[in-house]
Design a protein around this motif. Structure first.
Motif, PDB file in Angstrom:
ATOM      1  N   ARG A   1       0.827  -1.199   0.000  1.00 25.93           N
ATOM      2  CA  ARG A   1       0.000   0.000   0.000  1.00 25.93           C
ATOM      3  C   ARG A   1       0.866   1.255   0.000  1.00 25.93           C
ATOM      4  N   TRP A   2       0.680   2.115  -0.982  1.00 32.16           N
ATOM      5  CA  TRP A   2       1.395   3.398  -1.077  1.00 32.16           C
ATOM      6  C   TRP A   2       0.819   4.328  -0.031  1.00 32.16           C
ATOM      7  N   ASP A   3       1.666   4.787   0.872  1.00 31.01           N
ATOM      8  CA  ASP A   3       1.169   5.534   2.038  1.00 31.01           C
ATOM      9  C   ASP A   3       2.133   6.657   2.380  1.00 31.01           C
ATOM     10  N   PRO A   4       2.158   7.718   1.556  1.00 28.71           N
ATOM     11  CA  PRO A   4       3.042   8.838   1.914  1.00 28.71           C
ATOM     12  C   PRO A   4       2.475   9.581   3.116  1.00 28.71           C
ATOM     13  N   PHE A   5       3.325   9.896   4.056  1.00 27.71           N
ATOM     14  CA  PHE A   5       2.871  10.688   5.204  1.00 27.71           C
ATOM     15  C   PHE A   5       4.057  11.495   5.707  1.00 27.71           C
ATOM     16  N   ILE A   6       3.766  12.526   6.452  1.00 28.38           N
ATOM     17  CA  ILE A   6       4.828  13.388   6.976  1.00 28.38           C
ATOM     18  C   ILE A   6       5.052  13.035   8.441  1.00 28.38           C
ATOM     19  N   SER A   7       6.238  12.481   8.713  1.00 28.83           N
ATOM     20  CA  SER A   7       6.530  12.082  10.089  1.00 28.83           C
ATOM     21  C   SER A   7       7.056  13.267  10.890  1.00 28.83           C
ATOM     22  N   GLU A   8       7.162  13.061  12.171  1.00 28.89           N
ATOM     23  CA  GLU A   8       7.858  14.009  13.043  1.00 28.89           C
ATOM     24  C   GLU A   8       9.363  13.953  12.750  1.00 28.89           C
ATOM     25  N   THR A   9      10.108  14.862  13.336  1.00 28.27           N
ATOM     26  CA  THR A   9      11.565  14.828  13.196  1.00 28.27           C
ATOM     27  C   THR A   9      12.215  14.929  14.576  1.00 28.27           C
ATOM     28  N   LEU A  10      13.438  14.393  14.677  1.00 31.51           N
ATOM     29  CA  LEU A  10      14.213  14.615  15.902  1.00 31.51           C
ATOM     30  C   LEU A  10      14.649  16.078  15.999  1.00 31.51           C
ATOM     31  N   ALA A  11      14.938  16.677  14.845  1.00 30.83           N
ATOM     32  CA  ALA A  11      15.396  18.071  14.844  1.00 30.83           C
ATOM     33  C   ALA A  11      14.368  18.951  15.557  1.00 30.83           C
ATOM     34  N   GLY A  12      14.858  19.756  16.473  1.00 32.68           N
ATOM     35  CA  GLY A  12      13.978  20.659  17.202  1.00 32.68           C
ATOM     36  C   GLY A  12      13.394  20.077  18.477  1.00 32.68           C
ATOM     37  N   LYS A  13      13.478  18.751  18.632  1.00 35.69           N
ATOM     38  CA  LYS A  13      12.994  18.116  19.863  1.00 35.69           C
ATOM     39  C   LYS A  13      14.016  18.315  20.987  1.00 35.69           C
ATOM     40  N   THR A  14      13.547  18.130  22.215  1.00 35.53           N
ATOM     41  CA  THR A  14      14.424  18.306  23.367  1.00 35.53           C
ATOM     42  C   THR A  14      14.677  16.972  24.053  1.00 35.53           C
ATOM     43  N   MET A  15      15.966  16.625  24.153  1.00 34.80           N
ATOM     44  CA  MET A  15      16.367  15.407  24.840  1.00 34.80           C
ATOM     45  C   MET A  15      16.987  15.772  26.187  1.00 34.80           C
ATOM     46  N   GLY A  16      16.652  14.998  27.184  1.00 40.76           N
ATOM     47  CA  GLY A  16      17.311  15.151  28.471  1.00 40.76           C
ATOM     48  C   GLY A  16      18.161  13.933  28.750  1.00 40.76           C
ATOM     49  N   VAL A  17      19.420  14.147  29.056  1.00 42.02           N
ATOM     50  CA  VAL A  17      20.313  13.035  29.349  1.00 42.02           C
ATOM     51  C   VAL A  17      20.634  13.071  30.841  1.00 42.02           C
ATOM     52  N   ALA A  18      20.242  12.026  31.547  1.00 38.21           N
ATOM     53  CA  ALA A  18      20.536  11.929  32.977  1.00 38.21           C
ATOM     54  C   ALA A  18      21.791  11.093  33.135  1.00 38.21           C
ATOM     55  N   GLY A  19      22.849  11.725  33.621  1.00 39.05           N
ATOM     56  CA  GLY A  19      24.148  11.063  33.698  1.00 39.05           C
ATOM     57  C   GLY A  19      25.013  11.551  32.555  1.00 39.05           C
ATOM     58  N   LEU A  20      26.048  12.312  32.866  1.00 35.42           N
ATOM     59  CA  LEU A  20      26.877  12.900  31.807  1.00 35.42           C
ATOM     60  C   LEU A  20      28.309  12.368  31.853  1.00 35.42           C
ATOM     61  N   GLY A  21      28.423  11.056  32.108  1.00 36.00           N
ATOM     62  CA  GLY A  21      29.725  10.404  31.993  1.00 36.00           C
ATOM     63  C   GLY A  21      30.042  10.188  30.518  1.00 36.00           C
ATOM     64  N   SER A  22      30.930   9.236  30.231  1.00 35.47           N
ATOM     65  CA  SER A  22      31.358   9.065  28.844  1.00 35.47           C
ATOM     66  C   SER A  22      30.207   8.615  27.954  1.00 35.47           C
ATOM     67  N   ILE A  23      29.274   7.840  28.503  1.00 38.06           N
ATOM     68  CA  ILE A  23      28.130   7.384  27.702  1.00 38.06           C
ATOM     69  C   ILE A  23      27.178   8.542  27.422  1.00 38.06           C
ATOM     70  N   GLY A  24      26.828   9.269  28.469  1.00 40.74           N
ATOM     71  CA  GLY A  24      25.944  10.418  28.285  1.00 40.74           C
ATOM     72  C   GLY A  24      26.545  11.450  27.339  1.00 40.74           C
ATOM     73  N   ALA A  25      27.834  11.675  27.470  1.00 43.64           N
ATOM     74  CA  ALA A  25      28.487  12.685  26.630  1.00 43.64           C
ATOM     75  C   ALA A  25      28.413  12.307  25.155  1.00 43.64           C
ATOM     76  N   GLU A  26      28.528  11.018  24.846  1.00 44.52           N
ATOM     77  CA  GLU A  26      28.468  10.583  23.454  1.00 44.52           C
ATOM     78  C   GLU A  26      27.038  10.698  22.912  1.00 44.52           C
ATOM     79  N   ILE A  27      26.054  10.441  23.757  1.00 37.43           N
ATOM     80  CA  ILE A  27      24.658  10.626  23.326  1.00 37.43           C
ATOM     81  C   ILE A  27      24.406  12.103  23.037  1.00 37.43           C
ATOM     82  N   VAL A  28      24.949  12.976  23.870  1.00 30.37           N
ATOM     83  CA  VAL A  28      24.813  14.420  23.648  1.00 30.37           C
ATOM     84  C   VAL A  28      25.442  14.806  22.304  1.00 30.37           C
ATOM     85  N   ARG A  29      26.621  14.262  22.023  1.00 25.79           N
ATOM     86  CA  ARG A  29      27.308  14.610  20.776  1.00 25.79           C
ATOM     87  C   ARG A  29      26.453  14.253  19.556  1.00 25.79           C
ATOM     88  N   LYS A  30      25.872  13.049  19.573  1.00 29.65           N
ATOM     89  CA  LYS A  30      25.052  12.652  18.424  1.00 29.65           C
ATOM     90  C   LYS A  30      23.759  13.466  18.371  1.00 29.65           C
TER      91      LYS A  30
END
Lengths: 316, 316
Positions: free
Chosen positions: A129-158
């Protein structure tokens, strides 16, 4: 210091393979044990242990009196810190700086899966079934990272590469400059209330046990999602189930659980909008662990500070 | 130049909504048409058209003699460039710089879906089965981006955040500095042979039609994957089907097709390891298109060069 420390590698299923890797770094006195019996046999004279799910009860015995340092194969050491079998004079280290890349790929796999609505695209394909739709985007969304060690820091970078806003909460406050807004650990509700995604990378300590409870979950936006790649008991799973059953939260991505493996009949397996995975987001690979340990062994021999040193009072 | 150009907005289903947006930018002479009849009614006196699937046959008629500029609502203009109904003296522009963020999220959604093996994790959950496993990672893999315009450049930027190696192929060579290795359009086989992922963002022109054929596909590594977010006819779909049926290539992610909508009975819907989506990776949003057009209108009035100017000889 001994120039060539006596090393014991313990792993139920990969001890000899790990020992071979360590020998490959030039350390010749390496024994491999995969049972309590073998561990007891090799402990006398051992100065350094590289271990995973080690039978710690024998560390209290006279046969272990030469052990000075225990290197865990994992990043989380809540089990070792709370383990009264391990004498205080044995130095504890954990793996650090190895999991950021891997875990952050897991986090963005599921963030994108949810935000781009892969299930809808898959269903359309299944139905030709052909189903074009407009999804949301990550751009502009707000992420909260709890814990800013090496793992958290890499998630922040991406997250930056995805043009997200990034907030952070950490206990030490050390890496506060990484994020747009930083919160201290007495401000959980203020931290979560503006987030589209809450990502948990905290260690499990007395201070973080069940830190995500009903109050914090209800302070989140109803359409927010939570992702846990830290430790299961950061979240009160009963509260999470109750809050999600009430229709609050768009989704939960859980790689860690209060009891692992997650019991067959646990309701989380079947909760709508809950993604359950099997504590695989940040695997200890033999190459990674061996490289880290060999590097630490050199520091040990040169009397330099060890990487990943655990502070038992802090809890990680 | 007219200080307030007469603008005609054409769209089968959203003409009036677009017209309202454009008026919101301070342009008062905006007509909306959604049928050939309405277009014919409003064309006399029209200087600028903002259109999507415009009935171009009337552009050859005397009623369209005042039209000086046609702004497409899309990024790809292969249909307009090859359309002999459009007089040469009408300036053509396309949307640029709007789709990079959106399309790159689509690309990484599927790259991560494949590399982290989401189907395996989903299956384990469906079966209440604890299944820890070590997946592959994007880090260290090599991506090739064919087409280094604004969309390709944004994909390259995100690939850097995932610590990938990035190679590129482009016809102009203009953005060669973005990538670790750059190839010109006479080096397709050399370009693809080291790639884990080939991402197509090229426009469709005479030079790129069926540029991905049997020879190029067989030059790829058997375990590589291909992702097409450009135009369907970049790939010879018959060759792709034959090559994949022979067991070559790990996957194909296709958002565009030689015929759209993809016919109900097309074999691509049912090919294993082929992900079919409905030309949705880079949607023209009303806000984005209107903002771009309003900005271009100001340039038009100030006799500045237009953004997204199409070179009919180049083909985009």
């Amino acid at each position: 210091m001994t120039p060539k420390p006596n090393i014991l590698v313990y792993s139920a299923d990969q001890a000899e393979a790990y020992a071979e890797c360590i020998r490959g770094y030039g350390f010749s006195s390496v024994k491999a044990a995969s049972t309590l019996e073998e561990a007891k046999k090799y402990l006398p004279g051992t100065e350094v242990i590289l271990g995973w799910k080690f039978p710690t009860q024998c560390l209290n015995e006279p046969i272990a009196s030469s052990v000075r340092w225990f290197q865990s194969m994992g990043a989380g050491v809540d089990d070792l810190v709370s383990d009264t079998n391990i004498p205080e004079n044995i130095i504890l280290t954990r793996i650090v700086d190895q999991f950021g890349g891997y875990i952050s790929e897991y986090v963005f796999t599921y963030l994108l899966y949810i935000v781009k609505d892969v299930p809808r695209m898959s269903k359309a394909q299944l139905e030709n079934r052909w189903d074009p739709f407009i999804s949301e985007t990550l751009a502009g969304k707000t992420m909260g990272v709890a814990g800013l060690g090496s793992i958290g820091a890499e998630i922040v970078r991406k997250a930056r590469a995805f043009d997200m806003n990034v907030h952070g909460l950490s206990f030490s406050g050390k890496q506060a400059q990484l994020v747009d807004r930083h919160f201290t650990s007495d401000k959980w509700k203020e931290f979560v209330k503006e987030l589209d995604y809450l990502v948990l990378t905290l260690p499990l300590t007395e201070a973080t046990h069940h830190v995500i409870n009903r109050d914090v979950l209800l302070a989140m936006k109803p359409e927010a999602a939570i992702i846990n790649v830290g430790r299961g008991a950061l979240i009160d799973e009963g509260d999470l189930l109750a809050v999600m059953r009430s229709g609050h939260l768009q989704g939960a991505v859980l790689d860690v659980f209060e009891t692992e493996p997650l019991p067959k009949d646990h309701p989380l397996w079947r909760m709508p909008n809950v993604y359950v995975t099997s504590h695989l987001s940040g695997p200890s690979t033999r190459d990674g662990v061996s490289r880290f340990f060999a590097e630490n062994l050199k520091r040990f021999l040169n009397e330099q500070p060890l990487q990943g040193l655990v502070d038992r009072n802090r809890g990680y």
